[in-house]
Design a protein around this motif. Structure first.
Motif, mmCIF file in Angstrom:
data_model
loop_
_atom_site.group_PDB
_atom_site.id
_atom_site.type_symbol
_atom_site.label_atom_id
_atom_site.label_comp_id
_atom_site.label_asym_id
_atom_site.label_seq_id
_atom_site.Cartn_x
_atom_site.Cartn_y
_atom_site.Cartn_z
ATOM 1 N N GLU A 62 0.847 -1.194 0.000
ATOM 2 C CA GLU A 62 0.000 0.000 0.000
ATOM 3 C C GLU A 62 0.882 1.244 0.000
ATOM 4 O OE1 GLU A 62 -2.178 0.881 3.565
ATOM 5 O OE2 GLU A 62 -0.884 -0.385 4.802
ATOM 6 N N ILE A 63 0.274 2.352 -0.398
ATOM 7 C CA ILE A 63 0.986 3.628 -0.448
ATOM 8 C C ILE A 63 0.529 4.494 0.721
ATOM 9 C CG2 ILE A 63 1.483 5.703 -1.776
ATOM 10 C CD1 ILE A 63 2.627 3.212 -3.018
ATOM 11 N N LEU A 64 1.490 4.952 1.506
ATOM 12 C CA LEU A 64 1.211 5.890 2.592
ATOM 13 C C LEU A 64 1.666 7.287 2.164
ATOM 14 C CD1 LEU A 64 2.490 3.811 5.658
ATOM 15 C CD2 LEU A 64 0.189 3.879 4.674
ATOM 16 N N HIS A 65 0.849 8.260 2.455
ATOM 17 C CA HIS A 65 1.133 9.632 2.042
ATOM 18 C C HIS A 65 1.560 10.446 3.266
ATOM 19 C CE1 HIS A 65 -0.573 8.700 -1.854
ATOM 20 N NE2 HIS A 65 -1.665 8.253 -1.256
ATOM 21 N N LEU A 66 2.800 10.897 3.245
ATOM 22 C CA LEU A 66 3.379 11.614 4.367
ATOM 23 C C LEU A 66 3.977 12.942 3.922
ATOM 24 C CD1 LEU A 66 5.317 8.602 5.946
ATOM 25 C CD2 LEU A 66 3.023 9.395 6.566
ATOM 26 N N VAL A 67 4.395 13.719 4.900
ATOM 27 C CA VAL A 67 5.136 14.957 4.659
ATOM 28 C C VAL A 67 6.415 14.902 5.470
ATOM 29 C CG1 VAL A 67 5.179 17.456 4.982
ATOM 30 C CG2 VAL A 67 3.098 16.349 4.168
ATOM 31 N N SER A 68 7.514 15.240 4.822
ATOM 32 C CA SER A 68 8.813 15.305 5.485
ATOM 33 C C SER A 68 9.194 16.765 5.679
ATOM 34 C CB SER A 68 9.874 14.593 4.634
ATOM 35 O OG SER A 68 11.175 14.922 5.078
ATOM 36 N N LYS A 69 9.520 17.097 6.913
ATOM 37 C CA LYS A 69 9.932 18.464 7.231
ATOM 38 C C LYS A 69 11.379 18.450 7.671
ATOM 39 C CE LYS A 69 8.689 22.401 10.143
ATOM 40 N NZ LYS A 69 7.672 22.964 11.050
ATOM 41 N N THR A 70 12.209 19.235 6.998
ATOM 42 C CA THR A 70 13.616 19.347 7.365
ATOM 43 C C THR A 70 13.967 20.816 7.542
ATOM 44 O OG1 THR A 70 14.242 19.307 5.015
ATOM 45 C CG2 THR A 70 14.280 17.219 6.194
ATOM 46 N N ALA A 71 15.116 21.067 8.154
ATOM 47 C CA ALA A 71 15.499 22.432 8.507
ATOM 48 C C ALA A 71 16.031 23.194 7.307
ATOM 49 C CB ALA A 71 16.539 22.408 9.618
ATOM 50 N N VAL A 72 15.875 24.514 7.351
ATOM 51 C CA VAL A 72 16.433 25.372 6.308
ATOM 52 C C VAL A 72 17.958 25.359 6.401
ATOM 53 C CG1 VAL A 72 14.464 26.910 6.134
ATOM 54 C CG2 VAL A 72 16.237 27.380 7.821
ATOM 55 N N THR A 73 18.595 25.684 5.275
ATOM 56 C CA THR A 73 20.058 25.756 5.239
ATOM 57 C C THR A 73 20.561 27.170 4.963
ATOM 58 O OG1 THR A 73 20.006 25.131 2.896
ATOM 59 C CG2 THR A 73 20.290 23.357 4.499
ATOM 60 N N ASN A 74 19.666 28.083 4.585
ATOM 61 C CA ASN A 74 20.046 29.467 4.350
ATOM 62 C C ASN A 74 20.581 30.062 5.656
ATOM 63 O OD1 ASN A 74 19.486 32.413 4.608
ATOM 64 N ND2 ASN A 74 18.790 32.233 2.500
ATOM 65 N N PRO A 75 21.810 30.606 5.661
ATOM 66 C CA PRO A 75 22.417 31.102 6.908
ATOM 67 C C PRO A 75 21.584 32.171 7.607
ATOM 68 C CG PRO A 75 24.062 30.912 5.181
ATOM 69 C CD PRO A 75 22.744 30.686 4.523
ATOM 70 N N TYR A 76 20.979 33.079 6.857
ATOM 71 C CA TYR A 76 20.177 34.137 7.471
ATOM 72 C C TYR A 76 18.938 33.554 8.136
ATOM 73 C CZ TYR A 76 17.102 38.191 7.896
ATOM 74 O OH TYR A 76 16.238 39.144 8.364
ATOM 75 N N LEU A 77 18.280 32.600 7.462
ATOM 76 C CA LEU A 77 17.079 31.998 8.030
ATOM 77 C C LEU A 77 17.418 31.104 9.221
ATOM 78 C CD1 LEU A 77 15.132 31.184 4.747
ATOM 79 C CD2 LEU A 77 14.687 33.026 6.372
ATOM 80 N N ILE A 78 18.577 30.472 9.189
ATOM 81 C CA ILE A 78 19.023 29.691 10.339
ATOM 82 C C ILE A 78 19.163 30.602 11.557
ATOM 83 C CG2 ILE A 78 21.011 28.485 11.331
ATOM 84 C CD1 ILE A 78 21.402 27.119 8.656
ATOM 85 N N GLU A 79 19.688 31.804 11.313
ATOM 86 C CA GLU A 79 19.874 32.756 12.412
ATOM 87 C C GLU A 79 18.527 33.160 13.005
ATOM 88 O OE1 GLU A 79 22.514 36.748 13.295
ATOM 89 O OE2 GLU A 79 21.823 36.347 11.253
ATOM 90 N N ILE A 80 17.506 33.288 12.171
ATOM 91 C CA ILE A 80 16.181 33.680 12.651
ATOM 92 C C ILE A 80 15.474 32.512 13.325
ATOM 93 C CG2 ILE A 80 13.882 34.423 11.937
ATOM 94 C CD1 ILE A 80 15.178 36.057 9.750
ATOM 95 N N PHE A 81 15.381 31.383 12.623
ATOM 96 C CA PHE A 81 14.563 30.269 13.107
ATOM 97 C C PHE A 81 15.310 29.313 14.041
ATOM 98 C CE2 PHE A 81 12.275 31.685 9.321
ATOM 99 C CZ PHE A 81 10.988 31.737 9.810
ATOM 100 N N GLN A 82 16.632 29.384 14.058
ATOM 101 C CA GLN A 82 17.444 28.613 14.994
ATOM 102 C C GLN A 82 17.011 27.138 15.063
ATOM 103 O OE1 GLN A 82 17.813 30.966 18.733
ATOM 104 N NE2 GLN A 82 16.745 32.531 17.546
#
Length: 416
Positions: A62-82
């Motif tokens: 069977e097919i399961l439908h999921l969402v994968s969430k990973t962290a940003v790599t943009n240095p500025y956004l890393i600084e904001i979202f930590q």
């Protein structure tokens, strides 16, 4: 499986991770990007279609439908979202806080039909390939069910929610806030063990660039027509106070109104589903719990209304929306037998009048994100810099009109 996906599988051991989370044998999977420019800056979202083997040899896969969430790599956004910190917070929301709410509802004998159903199921997560890691790294992954296959949808952020949908969302939001307050007041041991450890705030203004953003926003407000000069000065002074509020990570003191605040509750972090037979029946899911912290309920309520409800509906029904939130909040408190002396409409309205201004900068700035037009400004995550939302030019007509609406709400209701 494409070479890109296969490379991801080999480097991140993603297939093994899926099997561990699902407790099923994975035969194959595919990854596809879920977000468009301007839709999300705090993480990378991909759909994951996973083919798993049946429970027995005779069953078809069977097919399961999921969402994968990973962290940003943009240095500025890393600084904001930590993400090293906030990704861990989000995994604990699903592994500790949601189960604590469910335990509390069971303890209070809340009927299943009245229990909060606001969260997307989470099969599993990891913060690193290193089992001893305490901070999230580039290998962190959060898995969620892809509820689009259950007919949940995001509204167009450029349009926002209508009155009927807003009322449904306010019911869900009030239930969430009320549950967390009731747990703290009635089951403090549960709150201290499963909720309190994860409520530390994130400094959303990590450097001087955000002071520049406040100054830039004050400068852009000169393009808003017909602002009373004294009111304009009051707005600019409050924006600077909001900047300090955004930097403060001190745990706020308990009050009758302090609860878990999502802190980023806008159109793109809410999904809705209308009943096929009765479209007035609307189910609501809230997600993206990266930035939640401990603060007055007002922060979520006001930010949601100002950023995510259609302007005409907001102007016409602002006080009605407040009353709807209050009604559902009190109903939830009564359902779990929590004392309601502190939750009269007048007392909660006074809290709203006192604390709404804390969300002024957050709301005005967020409109610049909401109004991003990907056809004119195709921003990818890698394109975002400290200057992305700074300009000496007049903001778009859509931004100015929404700012006028927000500022009128503040002025007409005595919020500033």
């Amino acid at each position: 499986m494409s070479d890109q996906v296969r490379s991801f599988c080999e480097i991140k051991e993603f297939g093994k991770f899926l099997e561990k989370c699902l407790n099923q044998k994975v035969l194959d999977y595919t990854l596809k990007s879920l977000t468009k420019p301007g839709d999300n800056y705090g993480s990378i979202m991909q759909s994951v279609d996973v083919e798993v083997i049946g429970e027995s040899d005779t069953e078809e896969s069977e097919i399961l439908h999921l969402v994968s969430k990973t962290a940003v790599t943009n240095p500025y956004l890393i600084e904001i979202f930590q993400p090293a910190f906030t990704f861990v917070k989000e995994t604990h929301f699903y592994s500790d806080i949601i189960p604590a709410i469910e335990i509390f509802e069971t303890m209070k004998n809340v009927p299943k039909t009245d229990r909060i159903d606001a969260f997307i199921p989470c099969p599993g997560s990891r913060i690193s390939l290193n089992p001893d890691a305490s901070c999230a790294d580039a290998d962190a992954v959060l898995l969620l069910e892809n509820i689009k296959f259950q007919n949940y949808v995001n509204e167009d952020r450029h349009i926002g929610f209508d009155t009927e949908t807003t009322m449904a969302i306010l019911k869900t939001l009030a239930q969430f806030h009320a549950h967390c307050i009731a747990i703290r007041r009635m089951q403090p041991e549960l709150f201290d063990a499963k909720i309190s450890p994860y409520l530390k705030a994130v400094n959303l203004c990590p450097d001087d660039n955000d002071t520049k953003l406040v100054d830039g926003l004050c400068n852009e407000l000169k393009f808003v027509d017909d602002l009373d000069p004294e009111f304009r000065i009051a707005i600019e002074e409050q924006l600077k106070i909001c900047d300090k509020f955004g930097r403060d990570t001190t745990r706020t003191a308990d009050t009758p109104y302090t609860t878990i605040v999502h802190r980023d509750l806008w159109t793109n972090n809410i999904m809705i589903k209308k009943d096929d037979i009765d479209v007035s029946v609307i189910k609501v899911k809230i997600y993206d719990f990266q930035l939640y912290f401990y603060q007055t309920f007002v922060c979520d309520l006001i930010f949601f209304l100002l950023t995510s409800v259609r302007s005409n509906d907001l102007t016409k029904h602002f006080k009605l929306f407040i009353r709807q939130y209050h009604l559902e909040f009190v109903n939830t408190m009564k359902l779990v037998n929590c004392p309601c002396d502190d939750y009269t409409f007048d007392k909660m309205w006074n809290e709203i009048k006192e604390k709404s201004k804390l969300e002024l900068y957050h709301s005005l700035f967020m409109i610049k994100v909401v109004a991003v037009d990907e056809s004119e400004t195709p921003l990818s995550l890698d394109d975002v810099t400290p200057d992305t939302f700074l300009t000496d030019e007049s903001p778009s007509k859509a931004i100015l009109n929404r700012w006028k609406c927000i500022l009128a709400i503040f002025k007409d209701n005595g919020l500033i």
